[in-house]
Design an enzyme around this catalytic site. Structure first.
Site, PDB file in Angstrom:
ATOM      1  N   SER A   3     -17.100  16.539  49.655  1.00  0.00           N
ATOM      2  CA  SER A   3     -17.079  15.071  49.623  1.00  0.00           C
ATOM      3  C   SER A   3     -18.458  14.535  49.971  1.00  0.00           C
ATOM      4  O   SER A   3     -18.990  14.818  51.045  1.00  0.00           O
ATOM      5  CB  SER A   3     -16.061  14.545  50.636  1.00  0.00           C
ATOM      6  N   HIS A  54     -16.275  15.460  45.102  1.00  0.00           N
ATOM      7  CA  HIS A  54     -15.230  14.522  45.545  1.00  0.00           C
ATOM      8  C   HIS A  54     -15.917  13.229  45.985  1.00  0.00           C
ATOM      9  O   HIS A  54     -16.768  13.238  46.879  1.00  0.00           O
ATOM     10  CB  HIS A  54     -14.431  15.139  46.699  1.00  0.00           C
ATOM     11  N   ASP A  90     -15.512   9.357  47.322  1.00  0.00           N
ATOM     12  CA  ASP A  90     -14.589   8.491  48.055  1.00  0.00           C
ATOM     13  C   ASP A  90     -14.990   7.027  47.957  1.00  0.00           C
ATOM     14  O   ASP A  90     -16.054   6.637  48.445  1.00  0.00           O
ATOM     15  CB  ASP A  90     -14.576   8.904  49.535  1.00  0.00           C
ATOM     16  N   MET A 106     -14.050   3.251  49.096  1.00  0.00           N
ATOM     17  CA  MET A 106     -13.274   2.519  50.117  1.00  0.00           C
ATOM     18  C   MET A 106     -13.637   1.042  50.080  1.00  0.00           C
ATOM     19  O   MET A 106     -14.822   0.709  49.991  1.00  0.00           O
ATOM     20  CB  MET A 106     -13.619   3.067  51.506  1.00  0.00           C
ATOM     21  N   HIS A 164     -11.722   9.434  44.321  1.00  0.00           N
ATOM     22  CA  HIS A 164     -10.582   9.099  45.184  1.00  0.00           C
ATOM     23  C   HIS A 164     -10.688   7.626  45.567  1.00  0.00           C
ATOM     24  O   HIS A 164     -11.545   7.255  46.373  1.00  0.00           O
ATOM     25  CB  HIS A 164     -10.650  10.020  46.425  1.00  0.00           C
ATOM     26  N   MET A 186      -9.635   4.533  47.480  1.00  0.00           N
ATOM     27  CA  MET A 186      -8.906   4.005  48.633  1.00  0.00           C
ATOM     28  C   MET A 186      -9.107   2.495  48.616  1.00  0.00           C
ATOM     29  O   MET A 186      -9.839   1.933  49.448  1.00  0.00           O
ATOM     30  CB  MET A 186      -9.434   4.644  49.927  1.00  0.00           C
ATOM     31  N   MET A 209      -2.931  13.625  51.754  1.00  0.00           N
ATOM     32  CA  MET A 209      -3.900  13.317  52.816  1.00  0.00           C
ATOM     33  C   MET A 209      -3.508  14.074  54.092  1.00  0.00           C
ATOM     34  O   MET A 209      -2.366  14.000  54.545  1.00  0.00           O
ATOM     35  CB  MET A 209      -3.918  11.810  53.136  1.00  0.00           C
ATOM     36  N   ASP A 255      -7.060  16.742  51.572  1.00  0.00           N
ATOM     37  CA  ASP A 255      -8.251  15.966  51.912  1.00  0.00           C
ATOM     38  C   ASP A 255      -8.203  15.542  53.375  1.00  0.00           C
ATOM     39  O   ASP A 255      -7.326  14.775  53.772  1.00  0.00           O
ATOM     40  CB  ASP A 255      -8.298  14.738  50.991  1.00  0.00           C
TER      41      ASP A 255
HETATM   42  C1  DX5 Z   1     -11.488  10.229  54.006  1.00  0.00           C
HETATM   43  C2  DX5 Z   1     -11.887  10.805  52.682  1.00  0.00           C
HETATM   44  C3  DX5 Z   1     -12.276  12.221  52.707  1.00  0.00           C
HETATM   45  C4  DX5 Z   1     -13.389  12.578  53.652  1.00  0.00           C
HETATM   46  C5  DX5 Z   1     -13.040  13.934  54.164  1.00  0.00           C
HETATM   47  O1  DX5 Z   1     -10.731   9.110  53.857  1.00  0.00           O
HETATM   48  O2  DX5 Z   1     -10.855  10.663  51.731  1.00  0.00           O
HETATM   49  O3  DX5 Z   1     -12.548  12.709  51.392  1.00  0.00           O
HETATM   50  O4  DX5 Z   1     -14.658  12.610  53.075  1.00  0.00           O
HETATM   51  O5  DX5 Z   1     -13.915  14.239  55.154  1.00  0.00           O
HETATM   52  P1  DX5 Z   1     -13.770  15.503  56.115  1.00  0.00           P
HETATM   53  O6  DX5 Z   1     -13.752  16.723  55.253  1.00  0.00           O
HETATM   54  O7  DX5 Z   1     -14.991  15.373  56.957  1.00  0.00           O
HETATM   55  O8  DX5 Z   1     -12.491  15.336  56.891  1.00  0.00           O
HETATM   56 ZN    ZN Z   2     -11.201  11.670  49.754  1.00  0.00          ZN
END
Ligand code: DX5
Ligand code: ZN
Length: 217
Positions: free
Chosen positions: A7, A32, A34, A36, A65, A67, A136, A174
Site C-alpha cells: 500500500s 494497493h 487507498d 480516503m 480501494h 474509502m 478489512m 487489508d
Molecule cells: C487503511 C488502508 C490500508 C493501509 C494498510 O485504511 O486501507 O490499505 O494502507 O496499512 P498497514 O498495512 O500499515 O496496516
Molecule cells: Zn486499503
C-alpha cells in the site's frame, strides 16, 4: 501462491517515483492505492490526479480501494485514472449491486470491501458479481494499526462461501499484515495480502516484500 499488494499510503510522497520503481522491481504483485475522503473514514489521502500519475510509472496491477461515501459518483473517473481493480465498501451504499455491475461494465474488476462489523454472509447473494472480496482486518482510515484477530474466522467463512459458490472471487486482507501473521492469514484462505507499514517501515522494503512473498508460499 498468495499475492502481495504493497500500500502506497505508507510510501514517501516526496520520493514517490522511487518507491514505485522499488515495487516495480520487487516480487510484489499489485499496487494497493487507498483513497480516503474524510467522511467515510476519519482521514483524507489522495485521489484521481495522483493515481493517474502513479499509473504512468507503475508496471503492475493497480488495485484501488475507495474509502469514500457515494463511490458510484466516481467510477468513470477512476477508470480514466487507471484503476484495474476498483473496490467500494459495502457500508457505503443502498445499491451496491448496481455499483459493482457498473464497475465491470466500465472494464474494471469489481471489488467489495467489508468493515470489521459487517458479517461475511452479507455478500452471499452477490458473490458472483465480485472479483475481489476485501475483508478489512482493521478499522479503515490509517496505516500501521494492529490486525484484529476476529478476522481469521471471517477469512475462513469467506473461503467457504466462495468455494461452495464456485466463484473465482479473490479474498484480500487489508490492515496489520506482518511477517508474523501472514502465514496464518494465508492458511485461513486469503489470496491477496495488503502491506503498508510492514513494507515501508522496513530498512529494506524490497527485501521485506520478498520475505512476505516467501512466507506466502
Ligand atoms: C487503511 C488502508 C490500508 C493501509 C494498510 O485504511 O486501507 O490499505 O494502507 O496499512 P498497514 O498495512 O500499515 O496496516
Ligand atoms: Zn486499503
Amino acid at each position: 501462491m498468495a499475492l502481495i499488494a504493497p500500500s502506497l499510503l505508507s510510501a514517501d510522497f516526496l520520493n514517490l517515483g522511487s518507491d514505485i520503481d522499488m515495487i516495480n522491481n520487487s516480487e510484489a504483485d499489485w499496487f494497493h492505492l487507498d483513497v480516503m475522503d474524510g467522511l467515510f473514514v476519519p482521514n483524507i489521502s489522495y485521489g484521481m490526479p495522483i493515481i493517474a500519475q502513479i499509473k504512468k510509472r507503475a508496471k503492475k496491477t493497480c488495485d484501488v480501494h475507495l474509502m469514500v461515501v457515494e463511490p458510484q459518483r466516481y467510477l468513470e473517473d477512476f477508470k480514466k485514472a487507471g484503476a484495474d481493480y476498483l473496490t467500494v465498501h459495502y457500508e457505503t451504499g443502498y445499491h451496491i449491486h448496481r455499483t459493482l455491475t457498473s464497475i465491470r461494465a466500465l472494464g474494471m474488476k469489481a471489488g467489495l470491501a467489508i468493515n470489521p462489523h459487517t458479517p461475511v454472509e452479507m455478500v452471499k447473494d452477490i458473490i458472483h458479481d465480485i472479483d475481489l472480496l476485501l475483508v478489512m482486518s482493521i478499522n479503515p482510515g490509517f496505516g500501521g494499526q494492529k490486525f484484529l484477530p476476529t478476522t481469521f474466522n471471517k477469512i475462513r467463512e469467506a473461503r467457504q462461501l466462495i468455494d461452495q459458490s464456485g466463484s473465482k472471487t479473490l479474498i484480500e486482507i487489508d490492515g496489520g499484515v506482518t511477517l508474523e501473521n501472514i502465514s496464518d492469514i494465508i492458511a485461513a484462505g486469503a489470496d491477496v495480502l495488503v502491506a503498508g507499514n510492514t513494507v515501508f517501515a522496513a530498512p529494506d522494503p524490497a527485501d521485506m516484500i520478498k520475505r512476505l512473498k516467501q512466507a506466502g508460499k
